[in-house]
Design a protein around this motif. Sequence first.
Motif, PDB file in Angstrom:
ATOM      1  N   THR A 148     -17.406  16.612  24.762  1.00  0.00           N
ATOM      2  CA  THR A 148     -16.804  16.321  26.065  1.00  0.00           C
ATOM      3  C   THR A 148     -17.700  16.758  27.220  1.00  0.00           C
ATOM      4  OG1 THR A 148     -14.616  16.601  25.087  1.00  0.00           O
ATOM      5  CG2 THR A 148     -14.745  16.714  27.484  1.00  0.00           C
ATOM      6  N   ARG A 149     -18.270  17.929  27.104  1.00  0.00           N
ATOM      7  CA  ARG A 149     -19.137  18.446  28.182  1.00  0.00           C
ATOM      8  C   ARG A 149     -20.401  17.596  28.321  1.00  0.00           C
ATOM      9  NH1 ARG A 149     -21.108  23.930  29.821  1.00  0.00           N
ATOM     10  NH2 ARG A 149     -21.319  23.602  32.047  1.00  0.00           N
ATOM     11  N   GLN A 150     -20.966  17.181  27.208  1.00  0.00           N
ATOM     12  CA  GLN A 150     -22.152  16.324  27.249  1.00  0.00           C
ATOM     13  C   GLN A 150     -21.817  14.981  27.898  1.00  0.00           C
ATOM     14  OE1 GLN A 150     -23.072  16.660  23.049  1.00  0.00           O
ATOM     15  NE2 GLN A 150     -24.879  17.914  23.477  1.00  0.00           N
ATOM     16  N   TYR A 151     -20.665  14.423  27.578  1.00  0.00           N
ATOM     17  CA  TYR A 151     -20.269  13.151  28.187  1.00  0.00           C
ATOM     18  C   TYR A 151     -20.057  13.313  29.698  1.00  0.00           C
ATOM     19  CZ  TYR A 151     -17.934   8.787  29.174  1.00  0.00           C
ATOM     20  OH  TYR A 151     -17.608   7.576  29.715  1.00  0.00           O
ATOM     21  N   ARG A 152     -19.423  14.420  30.101  1.00  0.00           N
ATOM     22  CA  ARG A 152     -19.247  14.687  31.531  1.00  0.00           C
ATOM     23  C   ARG A 152     -20.608  14.835  32.229  1.00  0.00           C
ATOM     24  NH1 ARG A 152     -17.101  19.624  32.088  1.00  0.00           N
ATOM     25  NH2 ARG A 152     -17.342  19.423  34.329  1.00  0.00           N
ATOM     26  N   ALA A 153     -21.546  15.491  31.560  1.00  0.00           N
ATOM     27  CA  ALA A 153     -22.896  15.653  32.113  1.00  0.00           C
ATOM     28  C   ALA A 153     -23.553  14.287  32.280  1.00  0.00           C
ATOM     29  CB  ALA A 153     -23.739  16.546  31.212  1.00  0.00           C
TER      30      ALA A 153
END
Length: 181
Positions: free
Chosen positions: A13-18
Amino acid sequence: MFHTISYLKQGNTRQYRAYKAIKQLNILKDLMDYTPILCGTIPIGVDVKDSDLDIILEVNDFNHFKTRIIKLYGEHEAFTIKQIRIRDTPVIKTNFHYSGFEFELFGQAKPVHKQYAYLHMIIEYHLLKEMPKLREKVIHLKRQGMKTEPAFCEILGIKGDPYERLIEIGIEKGIIEWKTL
């Protein structure tokens, strides 16, 4: 794998948000002349809550770069820009906040694939593939405030300067070549 950010779309999720924040900001296109590469903990999945988005760049004219960066990102929250020396090398560093992330732009007059941030990330990525249980141990130490390279070296029992020793480990394991430096 790390020369584009498309891998982030299939990440956590954090990578996608990044990925979305980087695309919205258009930073990789805006700074294309400097060969930007996202480095650090988020690409390899050992990030913690406060981890930033580190983008390294090859910058040969600091004054021109500074003018361009101020024009592009100077209005963003917590914007700072400074010139420093790291390991006797002049560096220009910019920080600002955008879309829930702190961005750090790190420029020096060296090709990005020869910069320590990139080399460390590649070495750490390979170590994580080789030893999957390493990931949680690194994250645990990072949550306690330890920097990434010292965390890897602590867990692996490697003594000395962690930034230099990781490079040596990368060379010893054939992950990078001496001529890369």
